[in-house]
Motif scaffolding. Structure first.
Motif, PDB file in Angstrom:
ATOM      1  N   ALA A  44       5.821  59.513 -12.174  1.00 42.76           N
ATOM      2  CA  ALA A  44       6.111  60.479 -11.106  1.00 42.76           C
ATOM      3  C   ALA A  44       4.836  60.919 -10.396  1.00 42.76           C
ATOM      4  O   ALA A  44       4.815  61.070  -9.167  1.00 42.76           O
ATOM      5  N   LEU A  45       3.760  61.111 -11.143  1.00 41.27           N
ATOM      6  CA  LEU A  45       2.494  61.526 -10.533  1.00 41.27           C
ATOM      7  C   LEU A  45       1.899  60.401  -9.691  1.00 41.27           C
ATOM      8  O   LEU A  45       1.349  60.663  -8.612  1.00 41.27           O
ATOM      9  N   ALA A  46       2.005  59.161 -10.154  1.00 38.24           N
ATOM     10  CA  ALA A  46       1.536  58.030  -9.349  1.00 38.24           C
ATOM     11  C   ALA A  46       2.355  57.932  -8.065  1.00 38.24           C
ATOM     12  O   ALA A  46       1.800  57.694  -6.982  1.00 38.24           O
ATOM     13  N   GLN A  47       3.660  58.155  -8.161  1.00 40.32           N
ATOM     14  CA  GLN A  47       4.513  58.110  -6.971  1.00 40.32           C
ATOM     15  C   GLN A  47       4.160  59.247  -6.016  1.00 40.32           C
ATOM     16  O   GLN A  47       4.139  59.067  -4.798  1.00 40.32           O
ATOM     17  N   SER A  48       3.861  60.412  -6.558  1.00 41.85           N
ATOM     18  CA  SER A  48       3.467  61.551  -5.729  1.00 41.85           C
ATOM     19  C   SER A  48       2.173  61.256  -4.972  1.00 41.85           C
ATOM     20  O   SER A  48       2.054  61.543  -3.777  1.00 41.85           O
ATOM     21  N   ALA A  49       1.204  60.662  -5.661  1.00 37.23           N
ATOM     22  CA  ALA A  49      -0.051  60.292  -5.002  1.00 37.23           C
ATOM     23  C   ALA A  49       0.203  59.247  -3.920  1.00 37.23           C
ATOM     24  O   ALA A  49      -0.327  59.347  -2.810  1.00 37.23           O
ATOM     25  N   LEU A  50       1.038  58.255  -4.237  1.00 35.05           N
ATOM     26  CA  LEU A  50       1.373  57.218  -3.269  1.00 35.05           C
ATOM     27  C   LEU A  50       2.026  57.822  -2.032  1.00 35.05           C
ATOM     28  O   LEU A  50       1.662  57.484  -0.896  1.00 35.05           O
ATOM     29  N   GLN A 109     -11.224  54.415   4.382  1.00 35.03           N
ATOM     30  CA  GLN A 109     -11.319  53.138   5.085  1.00 35.03           C
ATOM     31  C   GLN A 109     -10.729  51.979   4.277  1.00 35.03           C
ATOM     32  O   GLN A 109     -10.565  50.886   4.803  1.00 35.03           O
ATOM     33  N   HIS A 110     -10.414  52.215   3.011  1.00 36.71           N
ATOM     34  CA  HIS A 110      -9.949  51.136   2.131  1.00 36.71           C
ATOM     35  C   HIS A 110      -8.702  51.566   1.352  1.00 36.71           C
ATOM     36  O   HIS A 110      -8.634  51.398   0.138  1.00 36.71           O
ATOM     37  N   MET A 111      -7.727  52.078   2.038  1.00 38.29           N
ATOM     38  CA  MET A 111      -6.552  52.639   1.367  1.00 38.29           C
ATOM     39  C   MET A 111      -5.559  51.584   0.876  1.00 38.29           C
ATOM     40  O   MET A 111      -4.806  51.843  -0.053  1.00 38.29           O
ATOM     41  N   GLU A 112      -5.550  50.409   1.462  1.00 39.60           N
ATOM     42  CA  GLU A 112      -4.529  49.415   1.104  1.00 39.60           C
ATOM     43  C   GLU A 112      -4.533  49.030  -0.377  1.00 39.60           C
ATOM     44  O   GLU A 112      -3.486  49.082  -1.026  1.00 39.60           O
ATOM     45  N   PRO A 113      -5.680  48.649  -0.970  1.00 38.85           N
ATOM     46  CA  PRO A 113      -5.621  48.304  -2.399  1.00 38.85           C
ATOM     47  C   PRO A 113      -5.309  49.510  -3.282  1.00 38.85           C
ATOM     48  O   PRO A 113      -4.662  49.364  -4.320  1.00 38.85           O
ATOM     49  N   LEU A 114      -5.723  50.692  -2.857  1.00 38.48           N
ATOM     50  CA  LEU A 114      -5.387  51.903  -3.618  1.00 38.48           C
ATOM     51  C   LEU A 114      -3.882  52.106  -3.621  1.00 38.48           C
ATOM     52  O   LEU A 114      -3.282  52.363  -4.667  1.00 38.48           O
ATOM     53  N   MET A 115      -3.261  51.964  -2.452  1.00 37.79           N
ATOM     54  CA  MET A 115      -1.809  52.156  -2.377  1.00 37.79           C
ATOM     55  C   MET A 115      -1.054  51.054  -3.112  1.00 37.79           C
ATOM     56  O   MET A 115      -0.019  51.318  -3.726  1.00 37.79           O
ATOM     57  N   ASP A 116      -1.579  49.837  -3.092  1.00 34.05           N
ATOM     58  CA  ASP A 116      -0.955  48.749  -3.867  1.00 34.05           C
ATOM     59  C   ASP A 116      -0.998  49.080  -5.354  1.00 34.05           C
ATOM     60  O   ASP A 116      -0.016  48.901  -6.077  1.00 34.05           O
ATOM     61  N   GLY A 117      -2.148  49.569  -5.802  1.00 33.28           N
ATOM     62  CA  GLY A 117      -2.276  49.938  -7.211  1.00 33.28           C
ATOM     63  C   GLY A 117      -1.359  51.086  -7.585  1.00 33.28           C
ATOM     64  O   GLY A 117      -0.724  51.072  -8.639  1.00 33.28           O
ATOM     65  N   LEU A 118      -1.274  52.088  -6.722  1.00 33.10           N
ATOM     66  CA  LEU A 118      -0.396  53.226  -7.015  1.00 33.10           C
ATOM     67  C   LEU A 118       1.071  52.816  -7.038  1.00 33.10           C
ATOM     68  O   LEU A 118       1.844  53.337  -7.848  1.00 33.10           O
TER      69      LEU A 118
END
Length: 189
Positions: A44-50, A109-118
């Motif tokens: 749930a916390l990972a989804q909230s961050a995403l 500037q590099h949100m895509e891999p962060l969002m993929d991971g989340l």
């Protein structure tokens, strides 16, 4: 008379064994439920961050980025307690949070891999692919470019193969990096 005492002892021992088994089973069920609760909380916390970071990408509002950073920090704190969370994964989350907190402009500037991971962490908090995506985020933020990609030489490949992972971090006050100190151990500084 001895036979009735023997049966009584056997009955008492049998009841004690059944009671002990029931206690062990109850304890195991409680532990299983507690672990599942921690996993649900981490998801749930990972989804909230995403969600917060997705809002940030849509609106570019700073408040959404800060909410995502706070939710990621809470995910990191919750996931540290999961038994399937090896130390390298926990360290990766710690480093990601540090970049989000202390270098937000570079992180944005590099949100895509962060969002993929989340997205992967919201499904499985101990996903190796998620931590590989987070490591890609770290490499992009550190070096301002896309990391080498997934494979045997990548972070997750190294974790799976049991290799130790050392991150090069310069020493700010000494003027030399760890690598230079290793080379100069025998000589003069």
């Amino acid at each position: 008379m001895h036979e009735s005492q023997g049966m009584t002892r056997q009955t008492v021992l049998g009841l004690m064994a059944v009671l002990l088994a029931a206690l062990v089973l109850a304890f195991g069920c409680c532990q299983y439920q507690a672990r599942n609760q921690r996993v649900r909380e981490a998801r749930a916390l990972a989804q909230s961050a995403l969600d917060s970071f997705a809002d940030f990408q849509d609106t570019r509002e700073e408040a959404s980025f800060r909410q995502g950073t706070a939710a990621f920090h809470e995910f990191y704190r919750a996931s540290r307690d999961l038994p399937e969370m090896p130390p390298p994964m926990s360290q990766t989350c710690n480093r990601v949070h540090a970049y989000l907190l202390y270098q937000p402009e570079r992180a944005k500037q590099h949100m895509e891999p962060l969002m993929d991971g989340l997205a992967a962490l919201a499904t499985n908090p101990s996903s190796m692919d998620a931590y590989e995506d987070l490591n890609t985020f770290l490499q992009e933020v550190r070096h301002g470019r896309v990391a080498a990609g997934k494979g045997a030489d990548s972070y997750a490949g190294a974790v799976r193969s049991g290799k130790r992972i050392y991150v090069h971090q310069p020493v700010l006050c000494g003027g030399r990096s760890q690598g230079n100190r290793e080379k100069n151990k025998g000589g003069t500084a």
